[in-house]
Scaffold this motif. Structure first.
Motif, PDB file in Angstrom:
ATOM      1  N   ARG A 129       0.823  -1.207   0.000  1.00  0.00           N
ATOM      2  CA  ARG A 129       0.000   0.000   0.000  1.00  0.00           C
ATOM      3  C   ARG A 129       0.859   1.259   0.000  1.00  0.00           C
ATOM      4  O   ARG A 129       0.546   2.247  -0.675  1.00  0.00           O
ATOM      5  N   ALA A 130       1.941   1.226   0.778  1.00  0.00           N
ATOM      6  CA  ALA A 130       2.762   2.433   0.941  1.00  0.00           C
ATOM      7  C   ALA A 130       3.610   2.725  -0.293  1.00  0.00           C
ATOM      8  O   ALA A 130       3.819   3.895  -0.638  1.00  0.00           O
ATOM      9  N   TYR A 131       4.090   1.678  -0.972  1.00  0.00           N
ATOM     10  CA  TYR A 131       5.045   1.883  -2.049  1.00  0.00           C
ATOM     11  C   TYR A 131       4.499   1.530  -3.434  1.00  0.00           C
ATOM     12  O   TYR A 131       5.249   1.475  -4.405  1.00  0.00           O
ATOM     13  N   ALA A 132       3.192   1.305  -3.516  1.00  0.00           N
ATOM     14  CA  ALA A 132       2.604   0.930  -4.813  1.00  0.00           C
ATOM     15  C   ALA A 132       2.776   2.035  -5.846  1.00  0.00           C
ATOM     16  O   ALA A 132       2.879   1.764  -7.040  1.00  0.00           O
TER      17      ALA A 132
ATOM     18  N   GLN B 299      19.794  19.515  -6.655  1.00  0.00           N
ATOM     19  CA  GLN B 299      18.475  18.999  -7.045  1.00  0.00           C
ATOM     20  C   GLN B 299      17.825  18.388  -5.812  1.00  0.00           C
ATOM     21  O   GLN B 299      18.437  17.552  -5.146  1.00  0.00           O
ATOM     22  N   PRO B 300      16.619  18.801  -5.455  1.00  0.00           N
ATOM     23  CA  PRO B 300      15.976  18.224  -4.265  1.00  0.00           C
ATOM     24  C   PRO B 300      15.709  16.740  -4.456  1.00  0.00           C
ATOM     25  O   PRO B 300      15.514  16.258  -5.573  1.00  0.00           O
ATOM     26  N   GLY B 301      15.717  16.028  -3.346  1.00  0.00           N
ATOM     27  CA  GLY B 301      15.409  14.602  -3.381  1.00  0.00           C
ATOM     28  C   GLY B 301      14.004  14.353  -2.872  1.00  0.00           C
ATOM     29  O   GLY B 301      13.314  15.265  -2.405  1.00  0.00           O
ATOM     30  N   TYR B 302      13.600  13.095  -2.943  1.00  0.00           N
ATOM     31  CA  TYR B 302      12.266  12.716  -2.488  1.00  0.00           C
ATOM     32  C   TYR B 302      12.336  11.341  -1.829  1.00  0.00           C
ATOM     33  O   TYR B 302      13.119  10.477  -2.248  1.00  0.00           O
ATOM     34  N   SER B 303      11.527  11.169  -0.809  1.00  0.00           N
ATOM     35  CA  SER B 303      11.423   9.874  -0.146  1.00  0.00           C
ATOM     36  C   SER B 303       9.953   9.469  -0.110  1.00  0.00           C
ATOM     37  O   SER B 303       9.058  10.316  -0.190  1.00  0.00           O
ATOM     38  N   ILE B 304       9.742   8.168   0.003  1.00  0.00           N
ATOM     39  CA  ILE B 304       8.377   7.657   0.145  1.00  0.00           C
ATOM     40  C   ILE B 304       8.400   6.671   1.302  1.00  0.00           C
ATOM     41  O   ILE B 304       9.112   5.677   1.278  1.00  0.00           O
ATOM     42  N   GLY B 305       7.645   6.982   2.349  1.00  0.00           N
ATOM     43  CA  GLY B 305       7.727   6.163   3.560  1.00  0.00           C
ATOM     44  C   GLY B 305       9.128   6.264   4.137  1.00  0.00           C
ATOM     45  O   GLY B 305       9.660   7.366   4.343  1.00  0.00           O
ATOM     46  N   GLU B 306       9.764   5.123   4.341  1.00  0.00           N
ATOM     47  CA  GLU B 306      11.122   5.099   4.881  1.00  0.00           C
ATOM     48  C   GLU B 306      12.153   4.858   3.787  1.00  0.00           C
ATOM     49  O   GLU B 306      13.338   4.666   4.078  1.00  0.00           O
ATOM     50  N   ARG B 307      11.735   4.877   2.538  1.00  0.00           N
ATOM     51  CA  ARG B 307      12.640   4.596   1.428  1.00  0.00           C
ATOM     52  C   ARG B 307      12.925   5.865   0.636  1.00  0.00           C
ATOM     53  O   ARG B 307      12.099   6.759   0.546  1.00  0.00           O
TER      54      ARG B 307
END
Length: 211
Positions: free
Chosen positions: A71-74, A167-175
């Motif tokens: 659900r979190a990384y779909a 360049q800004p980075g991005y994370s999703i959840g803990e990844r």
């Protein structure tokens, strides 16, 4: 029974009594062995049941974790593609000369505002799905979320501090979805004694493609 009465019994009676006594003794021994065997089997079954219960609990936890990750990384791949669109919108805005922005042309100003609104809406939508923007300027370099592109001599700030975000980075959840491409300070005091020096991170193909 007196010895005389015992002696007067028939030999067959004596043998029958001795056989009965032996059967009684054998029955007691057999019951004890059966009890020991049943207790051992009970312990084995209890141990097996505990192992099965532990395996089922581990399976339940793994399944719950897999469902949570799904659900979190779909949207991870979709979000990564959308970052390229967001980067292009930002490049378009940054490419507009300052004097052009200040010219006061109503049509051009409306166009700029529309592009900015689109960029904000896209980032807001990504954030609602767990995507977080990483702008670590002033923070300590973290190789898990940042990619060092160069070093900047600066004795006024602690070494390994992020002083520029390319360049800004991005994370999703803990990844990490995309590491922030940064420049780090060198020559200043250490953050903590014994820390390893910052090494430039491996080239991120996706980041290079987006840049």
């Amino acid at each position: 029974m007196s010895d005389q009465a015992k002696d007067e019994r028939a030999p067959e009676d004596i043998e029958a009594a001795e056989a009965a006594a032996e059967r009684s003794e054998g029955s007691v021994d057999g019951d004890y062995e059966a009890l020991v065997r049943l207790l051992k089997e009970n312990d084995e079954l209890k141990d097996r049941a505990l192992r099965v219960a532990a395996e089922m609990e581990n399976l339940r936890r793994r399944t719950a974790r897999d469902v949570h990750d799904a659900r979190a990384y779909a949207v991870a791949n979709f979000a990564r593609d959308m970052l390229s669109v967001s980067d292009n919108l930002r490049r378009a805005l940054d490419a507009i000369p300052a004097e052009t922005k200040a010219s006061g042309d109503a049509g051009f100003k409306a166009l700029i505002e529309g592009v900015e609104l689109t960029e904000r809406a896209m980032l807001s939508a990504l954030e609602r799905h767990g995507v977080k923007k990483l702008e670590p300027e002033g923070e300590k370099f973290d190789p898990n979320f940042h990619q060092a592109m160069f070093e900047v001599p600066n004795p006024e700030v602690p070494a390994n501090t992020v002083v520029q975000v390319v360049q800004p980075g991005y994370s999703i959840g803990e990844r990490v979805l995309r590491p922030a491409m940064v420049g780090v300070a060198k020559g200043g005091p250490k953050h903590v004694a014994g820390e390893a020096p910052v090494e430039p991170g491996p080239v991120n193909e996706q980041a290079e493609k987006d840049a």
